[in-house]
Design a protein around this motif. Sequence first.
Motif, PDB file in Angstrom:
ATOM      1  N   GLN A  82     -39.532  31.826 -71.882  1.00 45.61           N
ATOM      2  CA  GLN A  82     -40.350  32.989 -71.002  1.00 45.61           C
ATOM      3  C   GLN A  82     -40.984  32.694 -69.998  1.00 45.61           C
ATOM      4  O   GLN A  82     -41.472  31.637 -69.637  1.00 45.61           O
ATOM      5  N   ALA A  83     -41.364  33.667 -69.182  1.00 44.70           N
ATOM      6  CA  ALA A  83     -42.180  33.281 -67.869  1.00 44.70           C
ATOM      7  C   ALA A  83     -43.535  34.291 -68.160  1.00 44.70           C
ATOM      8  O   ALA A  83     -43.477  35.216 -68.659  1.00 44.70           O
ATOM      9  N   ASP A  84     -44.520  33.714 -67.214  1.00 45.10           N
ATOM     10  CA  ASP A  84     -45.745  34.252 -67.075  1.00 45.10           C
ATOM     11  C   ASP A  84     -45.304  35.710 -66.280  1.00 45.10           C
ATOM     12  O   ASP A  84     -44.634  35.885 -65.279  1.00 45.10           O
ATOM     13  N   PRO A  85     -46.395  36.766 -66.721  1.00 43.55           N
ATOM     14  CA  PRO A  85     -46.034  37.926 -65.832  1.00 43.55           C
ATOM     15  C   PRO A  85     -45.885  37.879 -64.456  1.00 43.55           C
ATOM     16  O   PRO A  85     -45.079  38.657 -63.711  1.00 43.55           O
ATOM     17  N   GLU A  86     -46.952  37.298 -63.822  1.00 44.76           N
ATOM     18  CA  GLU A  86     -46.893  36.988 -62.380  1.00 44.76           C
ATOM     19  C   GLU A  86     -45.634  36.215 -61.858  1.00 44.76           C
ATOM     20  O   GLU A  86     -45.020  36.837 -60.848  1.00 44.76           O
ATOM     21  N   ALA A  87     -45.149  35.271 -62.601  1.00 46.52           N
ATOM     22  CA  ALA A  87     -43.793  34.605 -62.134  1.00 46.52           C
ATOM     23  C   ALA A  87     -42.814  35.639 -62.255  1.00 46.52           C
ATOM     24  O   ALA A  87     -41.872  35.671 -61.503  1.00 46.52           O
ATOM     25  N   ALA A  88     -42.661  36.393 -63.417  1.00 49.76           N
ATOM     26  CA  ALA A  88     -41.592  37.394 -63.341  1.00 49.76           C
ATOM     27  C   ALA A  88     -41.459  38.760 -62.614  1.00 49.76           C
ATOM     28  O   ALA A  88     -40.681  38.870 -62.483  1.00 49.76           O
ATOM     29  N   LEU A  89     -42.698  38.904 -62.192  1.00 54.24           N
ATOM     30  CA  LEU A  89     -42.598  39.756 -61.084  1.00 54.24           C
ATOM     31  C   LEU A  89     -42.312  39.293 -60.062  1.00 54.24           C
ATOM     32  O   LEU A  89     -41.384  40.040 -59.046  1.00 54.24           O
ATOM     33  N   ALA A 131     -52.789  44.977 -61.211  1.00 53.27           N
ATOM     34  CA  ALA A 131     -53.054  44.440 -62.522  1.00 53.27           C
ATOM     35  C   ALA A 131     -53.461  42.836 -62.372  1.00 53.27           C
ATOM     36  O   ALA A 131     -54.353  42.481 -63.112  1.00 53.27           O
ATOM     37  N   TYR A 132     -53.050  42.162 -61.375  1.00 60.73           N
ATOM     38  CA  TYR A 132     -53.381  40.842 -61.049  1.00 60.73           C
ATOM     39  C   TYR A 132     -53.860  40.617 -59.606  1.00 60.73           C
ATOM     40  O   TYR A 132     -54.029  39.212 -59.392  1.00 60.73           O
ATOM     41  N   GLY A 133     -54.189  41.656 -58.957  1.00 60.96           N
ATOM     42  CA  GLY A 133     -55.052  41.380 -57.579  1.00 60.96           C
ATOM     43  C   GLY A 133     -54.046  41.000 -56.388  1.00 60.96           C
ATOM     44  O   GLY A 133     -53.060  40.911 -56.532  1.00 60.96           O
ATOM     45  N   PRO A 134     -54.825  40.753 -55.271  1.00 61.05           N
ATOM     46  CA  PRO A 134     -53.913  40.847 -54.006  1.00 61.05           C
ATOM     47  C   PRO A 134     -53.128  39.179 -53.975  1.00 61.05           C
ATOM     48  O   PRO A 134     -52.192  39.045 -53.049  1.00 61.05           O
ATOM     49  N   ASP A 135     -53.420  38.376 -54.594  1.00 59.74           N
ATOM     50  CA  ASP A 135     -52.825  36.965 -54.501  1.00 59.74           C
ATOM     51  C   ASP A 135     -51.770  36.689 -55.505  1.00 59.74           C
ATOM     52  O   ASP A 135     -51.458  35.561 -55.973  1.00 59.74           O
ATOM     53  N   TRP A 136     -51.384  37.832 -56.370  1.00 58.27           N
ATOM     54  CA  TRP A 136     -50.475  37.745 -57.350  1.00 58.27           C
ATOM     55  C   TRP A 136     -49.189  36.975 -57.046  1.00 58.27           C
ATOM     56  O   TRP A 136     -48.626  36.140 -57.682  1.00 58.27           O
ATOM     57  N   GLU A 137     -48.885  37.395 -55.882  1.00 55.64           N
ATOM     58  CA  GLU A 137     -47.283  37.043 -55.552  1.00 55.64           C
ATOM     59  C   GLU A 137     -47.379  35.473 -55.565  1.00 55.64           C
ATOM     60  O   GLU A 137     -46.396  34.326 -55.522  1.00 55.64           O
ATOM     61  N   GLU A 138     -48.339  35.006 -54.570  1.00 53.08           N
ATOM     62  CA  GLU A 138     -48.607  33.421 -54.312  1.00 53.08           C
ATOM     63  C   GLU A 138     -48.817  32.843 -55.695  1.00 53.08           C
ATOM     64  O   GLU A 138     -48.175  31.764 -55.569  1.00 53.08           O
ATOM     65  N   ARG A 139     -49.473  33.143 -56.455  1.00 53.20           N
ATOM     66  CA  ARG A 139     -49.469  32.668 -57.851  1.00 53.20           C
ATOM     67  C   ARG A 139     -48.191  32.550 -58.464  1.00 53.20           C
ATOM     68  O   ARG A 139     -47.714  31.506 -59.258  1.00 53.20           O
ATOM     69  N   GLY A 140     -47.522  33.687 -58.664  1.00 51.38           N
ATOM     70  CA  GLY A 140     -46.345  33.855 -59.170  1.00 51.38           C
ATOM     71  C   GLY A 140     -45.450  32.745 -58.816  1.00 51.38           C
ATOM     72  O   GLY A 140     -44.578  32.225 -59.452  1.00 51.38           O
ATOM     73  N   GLN A 141     -45.260  32.604 -57.296  1.00 52.16           N
ATOM     74  CA  GLN A 141     -44.189  31.780 -56.863  1.00 52.16           C
ATOM     75  C   GLN A 141     -44.651  30.201 -57.145  1.00 52.16           C
ATOM     76  O   GLN A 141     -43.482  29.595 -57.374  1.00 52.16           O
ATOM     77  N   ARG A 142     -45.958  29.971 -57.072  1.00 51.60           N
ATOM     78  CA  ARG A 142     -46.277  28.391 -57.613  1.00 51.60           C
ATOM     79  C   ARG A 142     -45.771  28.394 -58.963  1.00 51.60           C
ATOM     80  O   ARG A 142     -45.492  27.183 -59.358  1.00 51.60           O
ATOM     81  N   LYS A 143     -45.865  29.224 -60.035  1.00 48.02           N
ATOM     82  CA  LYS A 143     -45.624  29.062 -61.290  1.00 48.02           C
ATOM     83  C   LYS A 143     -44.124  28.764 -61.280  1.00 48.02           C
ATOM     84  O   LYS A 143     -43.711  28.131 -62.227  1.00 48.02           O
TER      85      LYS A 143
END
Length: 528
Positions: A104-111, A263-275
């Motif tokens: 499974q994936a972290d919520p930010e990565a799944a988003l 839920a995850y703040g303005p940097d959610w997408e950058e963190r999710g892509q790194r994950k």
Amino acid sequence: MKNVWTVPGYAHVRELGSGGSGRVVLAVHEATGTPVAVKYLSDRLREDPAFVGEFRAEARLLGGLDTPYVVRLYEYVEGPGGAAIVMELVDGISLRVLLKQAGQADPEAALVVLKGSLLGLAAAHRAGVVHRDYKPENVLVASDGSSKLVDFGIAARRGTTPGVAGTPAYMAPEQWQGRPASPAADVYAATATFFECLTGRKPFAGENFAELAVQHMEAPVPETEAPEPVRPLIRRGLAKAPEQRPENAEAFVAELEGVALAAYGPDWEERGQRKLAALAALLPLLFPSAGAPAAGTTAVATTSIGNSAGWAPGRRGLVAAGAALVLGVLAALTYSASGGEPVGASALNAFATSSASPGGAGPAPAPGPSVSATPSPSPSPSLSPSPSPTPSPSHPPTVTPTTTPPTTKPPTTPPPSPKPTVVVGAVSVTLRETGPSLGQATVTVEAKGTAPVTVVLEWFNGDAEGKLGSPDGSPDTLTYQPGAAAPLVKAHAFSGRGCYWGVRATTKPAAGNGSPTDQVFIRRCTIS
């Protein structure tokens, strides 16, 4: 291989995958050095005029898409020796492969996965195209963590009724019933995929086809199994009624961004892509650039099509490329619920097209890497038919078939069309039980004329033979076009507990034999 036709102007590097529908090879455009994926159609399918016609028609359907989130078509070539599609090449793997590795994936990565692929879906919806087969196998994750939606093999125009088709684990309730194609059904499938990313399992786990159908149509949405911040997306996206979901992918992206930001703040997408990139980095040997051995392509019709700049439907030399029209019929299904095979898997191996973007490619869905679309700074090969001079790499390629389908120039002032009329001679309906709560009606219409015929199916449940009993659920409306050879097929999930299921078919305009009915005694009941 000897005596095998190849597309002129390309140097083959190695085979990426093969199957009954054809083979996919990694090649290099000799004039520019740009790597591409070339899909060769099998001789068997190339000899089927009906298939080739749909193959071309699908490109016309999708040719207007202009987005970096859908694979770009460089060239379609058709000649006496074969037919092939030349596409962008991407170094990436399918989401299915990632989930198999990570669970499974972290919520930010799944988003991030959901958003990237939804952007490709949004472009299709704006063009009036419904994908109908969104699933982990058709979502590509590139090495940088970006995600794309691929494979429009069973796509349809919005509002059309092409039949029951899709992959059961991700099909919306109305898709099971063969209702007109709608963006809301794509939203449902995307949400089911999102749920699987978050939890490591599909939202519904029926052990057979009938159970899975009933669960999608009746079981509560399992939102509590997902992380609490994203439950609103699960609840909305998996709503049973299409009008309770976001109306299209663009609306769903807007809701996704609002939930993610809160839920995850303005940097959610950058963190999710790194994950995501980190997860992909765990599987380096599965990337096409690694030079992995060729793996078999999917046995299911999966086609991804994009368009290069300057390519537009109606241009001289336009040939439909990269698709198969696949209609699944409930009566002929062979399905493994745990494996998630698409509806009508044995009938769907018409054409397995892999698509790609610069950097590499792999065969379509798991267990191997997925060849799919990805934007790239790499120069695109610029192609034109021989013996033209070699064009500049800075210019986009054109679609240049060796064989051009016939075209007819319309008259300057077309004559007025006669008003469509139709006379319905007769209508017949038969009902059979296909599962514990699932029935299927087959309707045959005899009609003459040009106007479509509306067929209304009413469902009933009761305990007496010869009496329809009480209405069961809402009526379904189908459309029959005079001259069509195939009967209309409609599935229905019965909620009543009676031993007799019934159906009544009524046409507009009225049929000469009125409104026939049929009834079936179901298996759970015994004759005393």
